[in-house]
Design an enzyme around this catalytic site. Structure first.
Site, PDB file in Angstrom:
ATOM      1  CG  ASP A 139       4.862  -0.902  -7.330  1.00 39.85           C
ATOM      2  OD1 ASP A 139       4.397  -1.693  -6.335  1.00 39.85           O
ATOM      3  OD2 ASP A 139       5.540   0.426  -7.176  1.00 39.85           O
TER       4      ASP A 139
ATOM      5  CG  HIS B 197      -4.609  -0.827 -12.369  1.00 41.93           C
ATOM      6  ND1 HIS B 197      -5.953  -1.470 -12.227  1.00 41.93           N
ATOM      7  CD2 HIS B 197      -3.788  -1.030 -11.348  1.00 41.93           C
ATOM      8  CE1 HIS B 197      -5.753  -1.685 -10.864  1.00 41.93           C
ATOM      9  NE2 HIS B 197      -4.568  -1.569 -10.315  1.00 41.93           N
TER      10      HIS B 197
ATOM     11  N   GLY C  21      -8.237  -3.644  -1.739  1.00 42.58           N
ATOM     12  CA  GLY C  21      -7.645  -2.187  -1.668  1.00 42.58           C
ATOM     13  C   GLY C  21      -8.598  -0.940  -1.675  1.00 42.58           C
ATOM     14  CE1 TYR C  22      -6.339   3.899  -0.825  1.00 36.99           C
ATOM     15  CE2 TYR C  22      -4.809   2.356  -2.164  1.00 36.99           C
ATOM     16  CZ  TYR C  22      -5.065   3.314  -0.929  1.00 36.99           C
ATOM     17  OH  TYR C  22      -4.178   3.814  -0.257  1.00 36.99           O
TER      18      TYR C  22
END
Ligand code: IMP
Length: 208
Positions: free
Chosen positions: A77, A195, A168-169
């Site tokens: 996640d 990440h 996404g971002y």
């Protein structure tokens, strides 16, 4: 060893295969159309990763594949934590622009627009943030025994979007030490510092 990666996202599988490679057989949810849908309703990344991997491993334990030795489930996640927003959007990253009552995810452009709106009065130097990824790895033969791996990538949210790659971002996030957004840097640069790459590197250190 066989690992079911709890995703339908071909991108993620490719990244994981690239980093872990070796003698591992990788399966995805596309190989198990009857697998249960796990709702990601925990309030931490770790909680969601544990829940997804645990529930899928428990289901897999009832399937013929469980007769093989060394079958595992890997679930991750991830999301964005913005300091000026006390860690939001966090576990709500995928559905940030939608109301919490609606179940579906929101389009990336809407999530990015909401983020810019909330940060409009915050100067660049205070727009510190990080992407975080937590991986849970669970053996099908012992579904309560999760191992957890964590990776983070620090950076800053820009004043406007830049770049057309990624998802996404990515167009709003410049990682620390760089001047370009993830969406400008592109996949191969991003995969060295992201990440997810850091969490997978932790995982790869584990003796299998
Ligand atoms: P998930 O872990 O695949 O559910 O990702 C959750 C959400 O976090 C995504 O829908 C994105 O909005 C955001 N996110 C996670 N990783 C990244 C990334 O590498 N770049 C941009 N957005 C990301």
């Amino acid at each position: 060893m066989t690992i079911l990666i709890a995703t339908r996202n071909a991108h993620k599988v490719q990244e994981i295969r690239q980093i872990l490679g070796g003698n591992i057989e990788f399966l995805t949810l596309r190989d198990f159309p009857d697998a249960p849908e796990v709702s990601e309703d925990a309030d931490t990344f770790e909680g969601n990763a544990r829940k997804k991997a645990g529930e899928l491993a428990a289901w897999l334990a009832t399937e013929p594949i469980a007769k093989q030795r060394d079958v595992f489930v890997m679930a991750d996640d991830s999301g964005l934590e913005v300091d000026a927003l006390n860690g939001a959007p966090g576990v709500h990253s995928a559905r940030f622009a939608a109301s919490d009552k609606t179940k579906g995810n929101s389009p990336d452009a809407e999530n990015n627009a909401k983020l810019l709106r909330l940060l409009k009065d915050i100067p660049l130097e205070k727009r510190t943030a990080r992407f975080r990824c937590v991986i849970a790895f669970v053996p099908v033969r012992d579904v309560n025994k999760a191992q957890i791996f964590d990776g983070a990538c620090a950076g800053r949210i820009q004043l406007e979007p830049h770049g057309g790659q990624g998802f996404g971002y990515d167009p709003l996030f410049v990682p620390s030490g760089f001047t370009k957004t993830f969406a400008e840097l592109g996949e191969s640069e991003k995969n060295k510092i992201s990440h997810r790459a850091k969490a997978l590197a932790q995982f790869a250190k584990m003796p299998l």
